[in-house]
Design an enzyme around this catalytic site. Structure first.
Site, PDB file in Angstrom:
ATOM      1  CG  ASP A  17     -11.006 -52.855  71.874  1.00  0.00           C
ATOM      2  OD1 ASP A  17     -10.926 -53.966  72.434  1.00  0.00           O
ATOM      3  OD2 ASP A  17     -11.218 -52.718  70.659  1.00  0.00           O
ATOM      4  CG  HIS A  19     -10.816 -57.371  71.724  1.00  0.00           C
ATOM      5  ND1 HIS A  19     -11.836 -56.481  71.949  1.00  0.00           N
ATOM      6  CD2 HIS A  19     -11.384 -58.608  71.709  1.00  0.00           C
ATOM      7  CE1 HIS A  19     -12.988 -57.140  72.044  1.00  0.00           C
ATOM      8  NE2 HIS A  19     -12.753 -58.428  71.915  1.00  0.00           N
TER       9      HIS A  19
END
Ligand code: B12
Ligand code: B12
Lengths: 148, 500, 500, 148
Positions: A17, A19
């Site tokens: 991930d 983000h």
């Protein structure tokens, strides 16, 4: 690591991930609130969280997961901690924990059952976290003293 | 199976440069690449080219893009992908029929993006077992060529692979061989926004491979749509930064022989700035391609719905969706990548995704045929963007002594090129944008980027105004406030005037 | 109980003119008027003025409007009304709290509008019995002053009475005495759009009464918001026609002593034309007021969401709602009257109505602070509108020998003033607007209106282009096609480009 | 009234309803299709429809109601016709017949029970009406002949 700080936290974004924005803002805010924050950044494997927690004698691990695959990435996370001797470490998770817009209560319970002490829904702001984190850490330290 | 192996080998063979990979060397690279995963062996380029040629033109992304540019249309294209074949088929069906998507998407899951095909396989199995998608996209490598073609045969629109990754070698081979006719991604943009430890040089190398592959298809008579994603981290990326990266990636692709290369720019949510950036991007990319001797590269521009944080309220979000279609058309984009009112809630259902398409499409319609051409504020903004892009790009090219790949890597190392909020360690991420009092995205802190003095002063003056009016200290807090801005609740965003 | 009686009496007393009704005469008129319906007797002007004065300023429409103009804000105001007190209270509650309405509405039902208070009473009883509203609005006269005040006391925003009628004498008295602080309606606009047999002269007379009433409140220290509705028949009303009527009605109101008079203009759904018409309206109204010696009339402009036929698809409709907020702000309107995605489906539920408000509000927000000032196409359009309005208005004023009331009635009789698609027999309704190929509303057939030759040629050239491109015969079919246009399904409105 | 036309129609908008546009377009289209149309315009009381139908020996009355109060305005419309001796006249209605977005099937039945032969939902175009109207009139005339 002195005891003057409000606690030592390991933060990062789990799995594949990327983000990082929310995690970075959260880490900065917690640091400004007086926590010591060890920030692992984006794309962090589960094992790295645990290693960092051991190394820094952390009070809590704050996992971010935004991209929807947190359910897969966090499978067995609590066991990893326990195996590494961190059986009583506080585990928080926040973000978009599953794919799609699933009822939050179900998601929360799913992650509680996976061993997370608290899960935070999308839209959480740092100010929603600091107080409860401080209390949880204090309680954990008190428990530890009593245990000792 | 790690992709690192591949690029490590490359670097031994081939020092980083912008030069076109020689055919023989490329064929060898392909063999090595395809050997990495079982279904790689299924790729037969001649057979794939024949499959493409047999497809009706309406399913070719390149054809549809050229048609849009010729007719001044703005195509709609959503994002979307689910783990299992059935879920994904159902999604595309709804996007085509209910959403009237002009271009269909296939977003890959994040394991596939990171070439963790084993994990993707597990995620796929788990999704099939639970009857809901546990992956955030379609694991296209695991599904393989035949299943992709099953989808391609079912739909009546081109399909673009949206596989945000610095490692496109396997997904690119499988997607194109499977009959997808577009592929989004580029070396600089995606490495700086989707990776942490991966070097920009390796990212460039990986996309040189993909671009070279597209050129090979072209040699066989198949024009593919390659596309560059300058939304970067999606988080307050100012137009000039997006365009700089777009130009650099476009130059790199052109060197590999790509003749059809789309550019994407994220909307900043200021009408004038958005329109100006689309126009500036169109011009600047062609300007630099021409300067480098590439006079025949077709470069349509896509505008992307806001890539930063969205509001959770669907009514608010719908305004941003509609705006996204409207401004894409006003700015002269040939494509708009759409989101939905679910953006802040999670991956949208097929229904909400289709709804976002229709909202956007009606937004496009309502823009009618007008542009901002001749509007003073627009002209000023466009000139500022152009000045910034030229000032910094010329510096970057200088640093590479005429080699774009070398210039780009050196520039990132030196901080001359920078991307805000990047997770990548090879990117200083010192640059800090924030929104000014009129809603323009401005540069709060340029980091080490050599912005022209005049524009920088302008940016900061405007931001100082916001700081004063909003009572926020001039500094990082202004940038953080701007990250949240558009996700705020309506009542906070625009209070009843008497209360303010 | 018929209103005709009243106006007939008036005409015997008072030949039509623009002159201010003398105070004594007006007081007599009021007595006669109020005697017509039971609750009329409840009106006590001094008591009502005291009630208004005791209200917090935030609940005064006039105050809030002035504040919006001073701060450059664009206020949101929906339409809405249900038969029973509880339903209506619940509606306003949701519009205020969920919809963040800056101004709250009270739409009256169509029996009330036609002063059929007996029928309205039956409709109210039936609605209470069935538990759903059988009336399309709130029968405010039947409910009476005390119940209106119950509502006024409950909310925190100003309430405007929306009572589309040529017969405002009773609703105006009750609404204002009840504590509503705004009233929408005017003699020329509403008579031509809401009645069949009613004469424009009588419509003017009735609104002279209402305006004189507002002036009387002002004499007692209470500034009320009066507003003029130039959306007319809502059906492809071109900006110049809307503005002509706005100016005439404003002049008539000013003569009666009104100092606060809002103007409404319906959006035509072309961004440039909409913005140009708002700006032109602002300027022209003040220009003509000044010419007539009225230098202190405050005239904020409201922009109205598209008043013609809407699409049934909610996603499409939401784009029109968002556009409506966005363009109102861009054009510099100080208020936007909002619709909802239910427009083509029926009167919206409170929830959909509130949703439309939030969509509009976010549209306003996204317009940021930009205007079209200096944009060449915008400047051209604004000039054309101004030329048309001045050309025809000067003729109208000439026809009245300086008396606006006489000029207006004479002009309508001669067809010099005309309204498209009017149901009124006193209005020739020969003028035919249609949409051109760029989406502008143009004049297909001017009827007998003396439009400037140049602009008329321009209108028709543009329309000829549409006729050619769309394969429609130049003539009424073009106008009818334009009535349906925006209600068409997305797939028809903007087909997949390759199919077209 | 010659028999060459496809039928004589009375059209209008009932009650206090001013929505004339659709009614006018519909009337024009039906005229172009070869019907004879007696158009009463907006704001037409029920009784006027009936009078006009008697005067013109109409085959059908086409009532428009857009503003939501049609349910009140049309109450007793069929009886009015019957009382005036028009017991077998075709009655059509179209528009937004009730307040709000109510399920069409319920609305249709409500108006059928009020004596309307057919009700047409919002969005109806003239082309949706012409054929069925021609058939209904033909059938009605055939019935009348048989009856005679
Ligand atoms: C910006 C963005 C991106 C950027 C990320 C840039 C970067 N390097 O950070 C880019 C464009 C690269 C991107 C890529 C992708 N994205 Co994205 N992205 C977003 C977006 C628009 C905003 C995220 C953001 O920055 N918010 C602002 C920050 C401040 O808020 P935050 O991240 O939520 O963090 C706050 C809280 O959640 C909380 N919090 C976070 N972590 C933790 C941890 C703890 C312990 C606690 C207490 C609190 C907490 O505190 C933070 C500060 O307030 C969201 C949608 C949205 N929210 O509008 C989608 C979204 C998160 N993305 C999504 C997806 C699926 C993707 C992609 C797969 C591509 C795609 N859309 O198909 C890729 C995945 C890439 C990858 N491998 O990870 C989905 C996730 C869906 C789901 N879970 O169902 C979302 C929700 C969009 C959507 N609706 O589809 N994305
Ligand atoms: C334009 C318009 C107006 C104009 C009317 C101008 C005029 N003189 O005609 C103005 C602005 C004056 C107006 C006023 C009002 N309106 Co109005 N108006 C509309 C609007 C936007 C379009 C109507 C239109 O012209 N459509 C285009 C024509 C071509 O279509 P049509 O009228 O539907 O007619 C077609 C079909 O219905 C069918 N048809 C019609 N009649 C018949 C009859 C038969 C027998 C058959 C077979 C077919 C048929 O064929 C026609 C041609 O295709 C509609 C909403 C919408 N549709 O988008 C609201 C709408 C009809 N109005 C409505 C209302 C409530 C009002 C007002 C009370 C004000 C308000 N909104 O609060 C007043 C009432 C005034 C009055 N006393 O009647 C409501 C009715 C709601 C309901 N029933 O639940 C609507 C639906 C808006 C809404 N969602 O609230 N309105």
């Amino acid at each position: 690591m002195s005891e003057v700080n409000k606690g030592v936290l390991v933060t990062g974004v789990i799995g594949s991930d990327t983000h990082i924005v929310g995690n970075r803002i959260l880490s900065r805010a917690l640091e400004q609130e007086g926590f010591r924050v060890v920030s692992l950044g984006a794309l962090t494997p589960a094992a790295e969280f645990v290693e960092a927690a051991i190394e820094t004698n952390a009070d809590a691990i704050l996992v971010s997961s935004l991209y929807g695959q947190g359910e897969l990435d966090c499978d067995g996370f609590r066991d990893l901690c326990t195996e590494a001797g961190l059986s009583d470490i506080l585990l928080y998770i926040g973000g978009y924990l599953v794919v799609g817009d699933q009822p939050w209560e179900e998601v929360r319970i799913r992650f509680r059952d996976m061993g997370f002490d608290r899960a935070f829904p999308p839209g959480t702001r740092p100010s929603d976290v600091t107080n409860v984190l401080e209390q949880d850490i204090a309680a954990r330290r008190a428990d530890a003293k009593q245990g000792a | 199976m790690g992709n690192a192996t591949i690029t490590d080998q490359d670097s031994q063979i081939r020092p980083l440069s912008q030069d076109k990979i020689p055919r023989d060397e490329f064929l060898k690279m392909r063999d090595e690449n395809l050997a990495r995963w079982s279904c790689g062996g299924d790729v037969d380029l001649d057979e794939a080219a024949a499959y493409h040629k047999a497809m009706v033109p309406e399913k070719h992304h390149a054809h549809v893009s050229r048609h849009a540019v010729a007719t001044g249309a703005c195509l709609t294209q959503p994002r979307g992908g689910f783990a299992t074949l059935d879920m994904h088929k159902d999604l595309l069906q709804k996007l085509e029929v209910d959403g009237l998507a002009d271009i269909l998407p296939t977003t890959t899951d994040s394991y596939t993006r990171n070439e963790r095909f084993g994990q993707a396989a597990d995620g796929l199995t788990a999704s099939e077992a639970k009857g809901r998608s546990l992956l955030n996209g379609f694991p296209l490598v695991n599904h393989g060529i035949d299943r992709i073609r099953e989808i391609v045969d079912q739909v009546n629109r081109p399909i673009i692979a949206l596989t945000g990754t610095a490692m496109p070698r396997m997904t690119g081979e499988i997607a194109y061989a499977g009959g997808m006719t577009g592929y989004l991604g580029s070396g600089i943009a995606y490495t700086t926004s989707y990776t942490k430890e991966f070097s920009i040089a390796d990212g460039i190398r990986n996309y040189q491979y993909l671009d070279r592959l597209a050129a090979l298809y072209l040699e066989k008579g198949v024009e593919l749509h390659r596309r560059q994603p300058s939304f970067l981290t999606g988080t307050n990326v100012t137009p000039s930064i997006g365009i700089m990266v777009a130009v650099l990636d476009a130059l790199l692709a052109a060197e590999q022989g790509v003749k059809h290369y789309g550019l994407e720019l994220t909307q900043v949510m200021h009408p004038i700035q958005d329109a100006a950036s689309i126009a500036a991007c169109k011009d600047l990319v062609q300007e630099y391609l021409h300067r480098a001797g590439h006079k025949d590269v077709f470069t349509p521009v896509s505008s992307l719905h806001w890539m930063g944080a969205w509001p959770a309220n669907r009514a608010q979000a719908s305004a941003m969706v509609v705006y996204g279609g409207f401004i894409a058309k006003v700015g002269g984009a040939h494509n708009v990548t759409t989101k939905s009112t679910s953006e802040a809630l999670g991956i949208p259902t097929p229904e909400y995704n289709a709804e976002g398409l229709v909202m956007s499409r009606m937004g496009i319609y309502l823009a009618r045929d007008f542009t901002f051409e001749g509007h003073p504020e627009y002209q000023l903004e466009k000139e500022m963007i152009e000045l910034e892009v030229r000032t910094i790009l010329d510096k970057v090219l200088e640093m590479g002594n005429g080699d774009v790949a070398k210039g780009a890597t050196a520039a990132f190392e030196a901080g001359v090129m920078d991307v805000p909020w990047s997770p990548n360690r090879g990117c200083q991420s010192l640059i800090m944008p924030a929104r000014d009092d009129k809603g323009y995205l401005r540069i709060l802190d340029p980091g080490k980027m050599p912005f022209p003095k005049d524009t920088l002063r302008y940016h900061r003056d405007q931001l100082q105004q916001r700081a004063d009016n909003k009572g926020i200290t001039f500094g990082p807090d202004l940038a953080i406030d701007s990250v949240y801005e558009l996700s705020e609740e309506m009542a906070k965003l625009m209070p009843y005037p008497l209360a303010s």
